[in-house]
Design a protein around this motif. Structure first.
Motif, PDB file in Angstrom:
ATOM      1  N   ASP A 184       0.872  -1.171   0.000  1.00  0.00           N
ATOM      2  CA  ASP A 184       0.000   0.000   0.000  1.00  0.00           C
ATOM      3  C   ASP A 184       0.903   1.213   0.000  1.00  0.00           C
ATOM      4  O   ASP A 184       1.854   1.279   0.770  1.00  0.00           O
ATOM      5  CB  ASP A 184      -0.875   0.053   1.263  1.00  0.00           C
ATOM      6  N   GLU A 185       0.603   2.161  -0.857  1.00  0.00           N
ATOM      7  CA  GLU A 185       1.401   3.377  -0.914  1.00  0.00           C
ATOM      8  C   GLU A 185       0.620   4.535  -0.334  1.00  0.00           C
ATOM      9  O   GLU A 185      -0.559   4.689  -0.590  1.00  0.00           O
ATOM     10  CB  GLU A 185       1.772   3.702  -2.364  1.00  0.00           C
ATOM     11  N   GLY A 186       1.306   5.334   0.443  1.00  0.00           N
ATOM     12  CA  GLY A 186       0.732   6.562   0.964  1.00  0.00           C
ATOM     13  C   GLY A 186       1.623   7.710   0.534  1.00  0.00           C
ATOM     14  O   GLY A 186       2.832   7.548   0.484  1.00  0.00           O
ATOM     15  N   PRO A 187       1.064   8.850   0.223  1.00  0.00           N
ATOM     16  CA  PRO A 187       1.885   9.948  -0.288  1.00  0.00           C
ATOM     17  C   PRO A 187       2.960  10.409   0.687  1.00  0.00           C
ATOM     18  O   PRO A 187       4.055  10.747   0.287  1.00  0.00           O
ATOM     19  CB  PRO A 187       0.877  11.057  -0.569  1.00  0.00           C
ATOM     20  N   ALA A 188       2.669  10.400   1.970  1.00  0.00           N
ATOM     21  CA  ALA A 188       3.657  10.866   2.937  1.00  0.00           C
ATOM     22  C   ALA A 188       3.973   9.807   3.989  1.00  0.00           C
ATOM     23  O   ALA A 188       4.965   9.903   4.681  1.00  0.00           O
ATOM     24  CB  ALA A 188       3.148  12.127   3.624  1.00  0.00           C
ATOM     25  N   GLY A 195       4.627   6.569   3.629  1.00  0.00           N
ATOM     26  CA  GLY A 195       5.513   5.478   3.263  1.00  0.00           C
ATOM     27  C   GLY A 195       4.756   4.324   2.635  1.00  0.00           C
ATOM     28  O   GLY A 195       3.708   4.511   2.015  1.00  0.00           O
ATOM     29  N   TYR A 196       5.268   3.124   2.843  1.00  0.00           N
ATOM     30  CA  TYR A 196       4.713   1.931   2.210  1.00  0.00           C
ATOM     31  C   TYR A 196       4.542   0.830   3.240  1.00  0.00           C
ATOM     32  O   TYR A 196       5.377   0.654   4.112  1.00  0.00           O
ATOM     33  CB  TYR A 196       5.666   1.413   1.121  1.00  0.00           C
ATOM     34  N   ARG A 197       3.479   0.083   3.108  1.00  0.00           N
ATOM     35  CA  ARG A 197       3.309  -1.121   3.920  1.00  0.00           C
ATOM     36  C   ARG A 197       3.559  -2.306   3.000  1.00  0.00           C
ATOM     37  O   ARG A 197       2.874  -2.473   1.983  1.00  0.00           O
ATOM     38  CB  ARG A 197       1.908  -1.225   4.497  1.00  0.00           C
ATOM     39  N   LEU A 198       4.524  -3.127   3.362  1.00  0.00           N
ATOM     40  CA  LEU A 198       4.847  -4.324   2.599  1.00  0.00           C
ATOM     41  C   LEU A 198       4.199  -5.523   3.263  1.00  0.00           C
ATOM     42  O   LEU A 198       4.235  -5.655   4.488  1.00  0.00           O
ATOM     43  CB  LEU A 198       6.355  -4.546   2.570  1.00  0.00           C
ATOM     44  N   ARG A 199       3.608  -6.408   2.468  1.00  0.00           N
ATOM     45  CA  ARG A 199       3.007  -7.625   2.993  1.00  0.00           C
ATOM     46  C   ARG A 199       3.370  -8.804   2.094  1.00  0.00           C
ATOM     47  O   ARG A 199       3.154  -8.751   0.890  1.00  0.00           O
ATOM     48  CB  ARG A 199       1.483  -7.495   3.034  1.00  0.00           C
ATOM     49  N   ILE A 200       3.888  -9.846   2.708  1.00  0.00           N
ATOM     50  CA  ILE A 200       4.142 -11.104   2.017  1.00  0.00           C
ATOM     51  C   ILE A 200       3.452 -12.184   2.846  1.00  0.00           C
ATOM     52  O   ILE A 200       3.602 -12.223   4.065  1.00  0.00           O
ATOM     53  CB  ILE A 200       5.654 -11.435   1.926  1.00  0.00           C
ATOM     54  N   VAL A 201       2.700 -13.050   2.166  1.00  0.00           N
ATOM     55  CA  VAL A 201       1.985 -14.114   2.853  1.00  0.00           C
ATOM     56  C   VAL A 201       2.457 -15.453   2.307  1.00  0.00           C
ATOM     57  O   VAL A 201       2.547 -15.652   1.095  1.00  0.00           O
ATOM     58  CB  VAL A 201       0.456 -13.971   2.663  1.00  0.00           C
ATOM     59  N   LEU A 243       7.573   0.889   5.646  1.00  0.00           N
ATOM     60  CA  LEU A 243       8.797   1.448   5.089  1.00  0.00           C
ATOM     61  C   LEU A 243       8.605   2.946   4.962  1.00  0.00           C
ATOM     62  O   LEU A 243       7.768   3.403   4.183  1.00  0.00           O
ATOM     63  CB  LEU A 243       9.078   0.828   3.714  1.00  0.00           C
ATOM     64  N   PRO A 244       9.340   3.744   5.740  1.00  0.00           N
ATOM     65  CA  PRO A 244       9.190   5.195   5.639  1.00  0.00           C
ATOM     66  C   PRO A 244       9.605   5.683   4.252  1.00  0.00           C
ATOM     67  O   PRO A 244      10.443   5.068   3.596  1.00  0.00           O
ATOM     68  CB  PRO A 244      10.134   5.744   6.704  1.00  0.00           C
ATOM     69  N   PRO A 245       9.046   6.790   3.790  1.00  0.00           N
ATOM     70  CA  PRO A 245       9.340   7.263   2.432  1.00  0.00           C
ATOM     71  C   PRO A 245      10.807   7.631   2.225  1.00  0.00           C
ATOM     72  O   PRO A 245      11.295   7.590   1.106  1.00  0.00           O
ATOM     73  CB  PRO A 245       8.437   8.489   2.267  1.00  0.00           C
ATOM     74  N   ASP A 246      11.529   7.919   3.291  1.00  0.00           N
ATOM     75  CA  ASP A 246      12.931   8.307   3.147  1.00  0.00           C
ATOM     76  C   ASP A 246      13.905   7.158   3.428  1.00  0.00           C
ATOM     77  O   ASP A 246      15.100   7.366   3.529  1.00  0.00           O
ATOM     78  CB  ASP A 246      13.245   9.490   4.067  1.00  0.00           C
ATOM     79  N   ASP A 247      13.393   5.936   3.543  1.00  0.00           N
ATOM     80  CA  ASP A 247      14.261   4.786   3.808  1.00  0.00           C
ATOM     81  C   ASP A 247      15.172   4.550   2.610  1.00  0.00           C
ATOM     82  O   ASP A 247      14.715   4.547   1.462  1.00  0.00           O
ATOM     83  CB  ASP A 247      13.410   3.537   4.068  1.00  0.00           C
ATOM     84  N   PRO A 248      16.466   4.331   2.835  1.00  0.00           N
ATOM     85  CA  PRO A 248      17.393   4.132   1.722  1.00  0.00           C
ATOM     86  C   PRO A 248      17.151   2.842   0.926  1.00  0.00           C
ATOM     87  O   PRO A 248      17.648   2.695  -0.185  1.00  0.00           O
ATOM     88  CB  PRO A 248      18.769   4.104   2.396  1.00  0.00           C
ATOM     89  N   LEU A 293      13.535  -2.534  -2.196  1.00  0.00           N
ATOM     90  CA  LEU A 293      12.375  -3.280  -1.729  1.00  0.00           C
ATOM     91  C   LEU A 293      11.234  -3.272  -2.734  1.00  0.00           C
ATOM     92  O   LEU A 293      10.559  -4.273  -2.943  1.00  0.00           O
ATOM     93  CB  LEU A 293      11.896  -2.721  -0.391  1.00  0.00           C
ATOM     94  N   ARG A 294      11.021  -2.135  -3.378  1.00  0.00           N
ATOM     95  CA  ARG A 294       9.963  -2.054  -4.392  1.00  0.00           C
ATOM     96  C   ARG A 294      10.240  -3.043  -5.520  1.00  0.00           C
ATOM     97  O   ARG A 294       9.341  -3.740  -5.983  1.00  0.00           O
ATOM     98  CB  ARG A 294       9.869  -0.637  -4.933  1.00  0.00           C
ATOM     99  N   SER A 295      11.482  -3.154  -5.941  1.00  0.00           N
ATOM    100  CA  SER A 295      11.857  -4.109  -6.988  1.00  0.00           C
ATOM    101  C   SER A 295      11.665  -5.541  -6.524  1.00  0.00           C
ATOM    102  O   SER A 295      11.152  -6.373  -7.264  1.00  0.00           O
ATOM    103  CB  SER A 295      13.319  -3.913  -7.397  1.00  0.00           C
ATOM    104  N   ALA A 296      12.070  -5.815  -5.298  1.00  0.00           N
ATOM    105  CA  ALA A 296      11.946  -7.173  -4.771  1.00  0.00           C
ATOM    106  C   ALA A 296      10.490  -7.572  -4.628  1.00  0.00           C
ATOM    107  O   ALA A 296      10.113  -8.707  -4.920  1.00  0.00           O
ATOM    108  CB  ALA A 296      12.664  -7.276  -3.429  1.00  0.00           C
TER     109      ALA A 296
END
Length: 67
Positions: A25-29, A31-37, A48-53, A58-61
């Motif tokens: 899930d993406e939020g404009p400010a 960050g992102y919530r990653l879920r793997i089941v 994942l905060p938006p400024d995480d290096p 992670l987006r690619s993975a």
């Protein structure tokens, strides 16, 4: 340990269980919530905060798990 390393560990541990599925899930400010089941019921969920290096890595993975 970074989020990417945690994700990699989860994937390596649960690969024998079957096909892992993921989403984000993406939020404009916010960050992102990653879920793997995993088919065994285990879940990997992280914010994942938006400024995480590791954001791009992670987006690619995660694309490998989205169905």
């Amino acid at each position: 340990m970074g989020i990417y390393a945690e994700l990699r560990g989860f994937v390596l541990t649960h690969r024998p269980c079957g096909v892992l599925r993921g989403s984000h899930d993406e939020g404009p400010a916010a960050g992102y919530r990653l879920r793997i089941v995993c088919p065994c019921g285990a879940r990997f969920e992280r914010w994942l905060p938006p400024d995480d290096p590791e954001t791009d890595l992670l987006r690619s993975a995660l694309q490998a798990f989205e169905a």
